[in-house]
Design a protein around this motif. Structure first.
Motif, PDB file in Angstrom:
ATOM      1  N   GLY A  32     -23.676   0.841  -1.965  1.00  0.00           N
ATOM      2  CA  GLY A  32     -23.138  -0.464  -1.585  1.00  0.00           C
ATOM      3  C   GLY A  32     -21.750  -0.696  -2.161  1.00  0.00           C
ATOM      4  O   GLY A  32     -20.899  -1.321  -1.526  1.00  0.00           O
ATOM      5  N   HIS A  33     -21.520  -0.195  -3.362  1.00  0.00           N
ATOM      6  CA  HIS A  33     -20.186  -0.334  -3.963  1.00  0.00           C
ATOM      7  C   HIS A  33     -19.163   0.468  -3.157  1.00  0.00           C
ATOM      8  O   HIS A  33     -18.058  -0.013  -2.884  1.00  0.00           O
ATOM      9  CB  HIS A  33     -20.202   0.137  -5.421  1.00  0.00           C
ATOM     10  N   ILE A  34     -19.552   1.673  -2.754  1.00  0.00           N
ATOM     11  CA  ILE A  34     -18.654   2.513  -1.961  1.00  0.00           C
ATOM     12  C   ILE A  34     -18.385   1.869  -0.599  1.00  0.00           C
ATOM     13  O   ILE A  34     -17.244   1.853  -0.122  1.00  0.00           O
ATOM     14  CB  ILE A  34     -19.221   3.943  -1.799  1.00  0.00           C
ATOM     15  N   LEU A  35     -19.423   1.315   0.024  1.00  0.00           N
ATOM     16  CA  LEU A  35     -19.232   0.629   1.315  1.00  0.00           C
ATOM     17  C   LEU A  35     -18.268  -0.545   1.177  1.00  0.00           C
ATOM     18  O   LEU A  35     -17.439  -0.789   2.060  1.00  0.00           O
ATOM     19  CB  LEU A  35     -20.567   0.144   1.871  1.00  0.00           C
ATOM     20  N   ASN A  36     -18.379  -1.275   0.075  1.00  0.00           N
ATOM     21  CA  ASN A  36     -17.469  -2.391  -0.175  1.00  0.00           C
ATOM     22  C   ASN A  36     -16.025  -1.897  -0.277  1.00  0.00           C
ATOM     23  O   ASN A  36     -15.120  -2.487   0.331  1.00  0.00           O
ATOM     24  CB  ASN A  36     -17.889  -3.114  -1.459  1.00  0.00           C
ATOM     25  N   LEU A  37     -15.817  -0.813  -1.017  1.00  0.00           N
ATOM     26  CA  LEU A  37     -14.469  -0.247  -1.124  1.00  0.00           C
ATOM     27  C   LEU A  37     -13.961   0.232   0.238  1.00  0.00           C
ATOM     28  O   LEU A  37     -12.783   0.051   0.578  1.00  0.00           O
ATOM     29  CB  LEU A  37     -14.454   0.908  -2.118  1.00  0.00           C
ATOM     30  N   GLY A  71     -17.809   7.958 -13.979  1.00  0.00           N
ATOM     31  CA  GLY A  71     -16.749   8.688 -14.667  1.00  0.00           C
ATOM     32  C   GLY A  71     -15.859   9.489 -13.733  1.00  0.00           C
ATOM     33  O   GLY A  71     -14.826  10.013 -14.165  1.00  0.00           O
ATOM     34  N   GLU A  72     -16.244   9.603 -12.464  1.00  0.00           N
ATOM     35  CA  GLU A  72     -15.401  10.319 -11.510  1.00  0.00           C
ATOM     36  C   GLU A  72     -14.365   9.369 -10.920  1.00  0.00           C
ATOM     37  O   GLU A  72     -14.557   8.148 -10.894  1.00  0.00           O
ATOM     38  CB  GLU A  72     -16.234  10.931 -10.385  1.00  0.00           C
ATOM     39  N   LEU A  73     -13.276   9.953 -10.455  1.00  0.00           N
ATOM     40  CA  LEU A  73     -12.280   9.191  -9.701  1.00  0.00           C
ATOM     41  C   LEU A  73     -12.657   9.254  -8.231  1.00  0.00           C
ATOM     42  O   LEU A  73     -12.961  10.328  -7.716  1.00  0.00           O
ATOM     43  CB  LEU A  73     -10.879   9.790  -9.886  1.00  0.00           C
ATOM     44  N   VAL A  74     -12.659   8.124  -7.580  1.00  0.00           N
ATOM     45  CA  VAL A  74     -12.945   8.076  -6.146  1.00  0.00           C
ATOM     46  C   VAL A  74     -11.664   7.690  -5.422  1.00  0.00           C
ATOM     47  O   VAL A  74     -11.012   6.706  -5.778  1.00  0.00           O
ATOM     48  CB  VAL A  74     -14.072   7.069  -5.832  1.00  0.00           C
ATOM     49  N   THR A  75     -11.313   8.502  -4.445  1.00  0.00           N
ATOM     50  CA  THR A  75     -10.135   8.230  -3.624  1.00  0.00           C
ATOM     51  C   THR A  75     -10.587   7.933  -2.210  1.00  0.00           C
ATOM     52  O   THR A  75     -11.365   8.690  -1.628  1.00  0.00           O
ATOM     53  CB  THR A  75      -9.158   9.430  -3.635  1.00  0.00           C
ATOM     54  N   LEU A  76     -10.104   6.821  -1.680  1.00  0.00           N
ATOM     55  CA  LEU A  76     -10.373   6.438  -0.301  1.00  0.00           C
ATOM     56  C   LEU A  76      -9.062   6.470   0.464  1.00  0.00           C
ATOM     57  O   LEU A  76      -8.041   5.973  -0.025  1.00  0.00           O
ATOM     58  CB  LEU A  76     -10.970   5.031  -0.228  1.00  0.00           C
ATOM     59  N   LYS A  77      -9.103   7.079   1.646  1.00  0.00           N
ATOM     60  CA  LYS A  77      -7.925   7.175   2.503  1.00  0.00           C
ATOM     61  C   LYS A  77      -8.268   6.562   3.847  1.00  0.00           C
ATOM     62  O   LYS A  77      -9.328   6.845   4.401  1.00  0.00           O
ATOM     63  CB  LYS A  77      -7.524   8.639   2.691  1.00  0.00           C
ATOM     64  N   ALA A  78      -7.361   5.732   4.353  1.00  0.00           N
ATOM     65  CA  ALA A  78      -7.602   5.066   5.638  1.00  0.00           C
ATOM     66  C   ALA A  78      -6.425   5.282   6.572  1.00  0.00           C
ATOM     67  O   ALA A  78      -5.264   5.285   6.141  1.00  0.00           O
ATOM     68  CB  ALA A  78      -7.838   3.579   5.423  1.00  0.00           C
ATOM     69  N   SER A  79      -6.752   5.456   7.847  1.00  0.00           N
ATOM     70  CA  SER A  79      -5.740   5.702   8.862  1.00  0.00           C
ATOM     71  C   SER A  79      -6.182   5.082  10.187  1.00  0.00           C
ATOM     72  O   SER A  79      -7.374   5.067  10.500  1.00  0.00           O
ATOM     73  CB  SER A  79      -5.562   7.212   9.032  1.00  0.00           C
TER      74      SER A  79
END
Length: 181
Positions: A32-37, A71-79
């Motif tokens: 749910g946190h990832i979906l929010n991001l 502890g991981e870095l999450v990168t989201l890319k949108a186009s």
């Protein structure tokens, strides 16, 4: 406002450290946190393209391919992948990176249909998309096909169109028991 824009003009990327407060009971980052991001970055990309407030009209299938660790870095890319008259499809890709090993993994991708609105909440016309290469054409065409498929599927299963006898064979071998009146 421009009549057409390239996808590059609206691309957005964010990176965030995953904290213990983002975790679920299994110790992984909560979906749910990832979906929010993902929704936030889709909004940012669509708003950047349309220069307007945008709302999420639909989200096409989200498959969680790999878990994300605290502890991981999450990168989201949108186009921007597709533009209609007032709506656009925003492709969102999520990757995580272990900061100690540098290993990255693709966690999920999804497609958000966003609609541009004016101050009164009415749909507004958006700039079209300039397709610059085969990759852009492929993304646009895939969005068109996904849109047509969803429309066909929705009408096919409307209660007024649905013919039970045409689908009984699909139930063979499924974990289901029929108890019809």
């Amino acid at each position: 406002m421009k009549k057409f824009k390239t996808a590059k003009e609206s691309n957005v990327s964010i990176t965030e450290l995953m904290l213990p407060s983002h975790s679920n009971f299994g110790g992984k980052v909560h979906g749910g946190h990832i979906l929010n991001l993902m929704d936030q970055i889709a909004f940012a990309c669509a708003s950047k393209h349309s220069q307007a407030y945008c709302v999420t009209a639909s989200v096409n299938r989200v498959d969680f391919l790999n878990p994300i660790e605290v502890g991981e870095l999450v990168t989201l890319k949108a186009s921007i992948n597709y533009t209609g008259r007032t709506s656009m499809v925003v492709g969102v890709r999520v990757e995580s990176e272990n900061i100690t090993t540098g290993n990255t993994k693709h966690c999920n991708s999804s497609y958000f249909t966003m609609v541009a609105k004016d101050n009164a909440g009415k749909n507004i016309i958006i700039p079209g998309l300039i397709l610059e290469n085969e990759h852009g054409i492929r993304r646009f065409a895939r969005s068109l096909e996904r849109k047509a498929s969803a429309s066909s599927r929705d009408s096919k299963y409307e209660s007024t169109n649905f013919k039970v006898n045409e689908y009984l064979e699909f139930l063979d071998g499924q974990n289901v028991k029929l108890d019809l009146d």
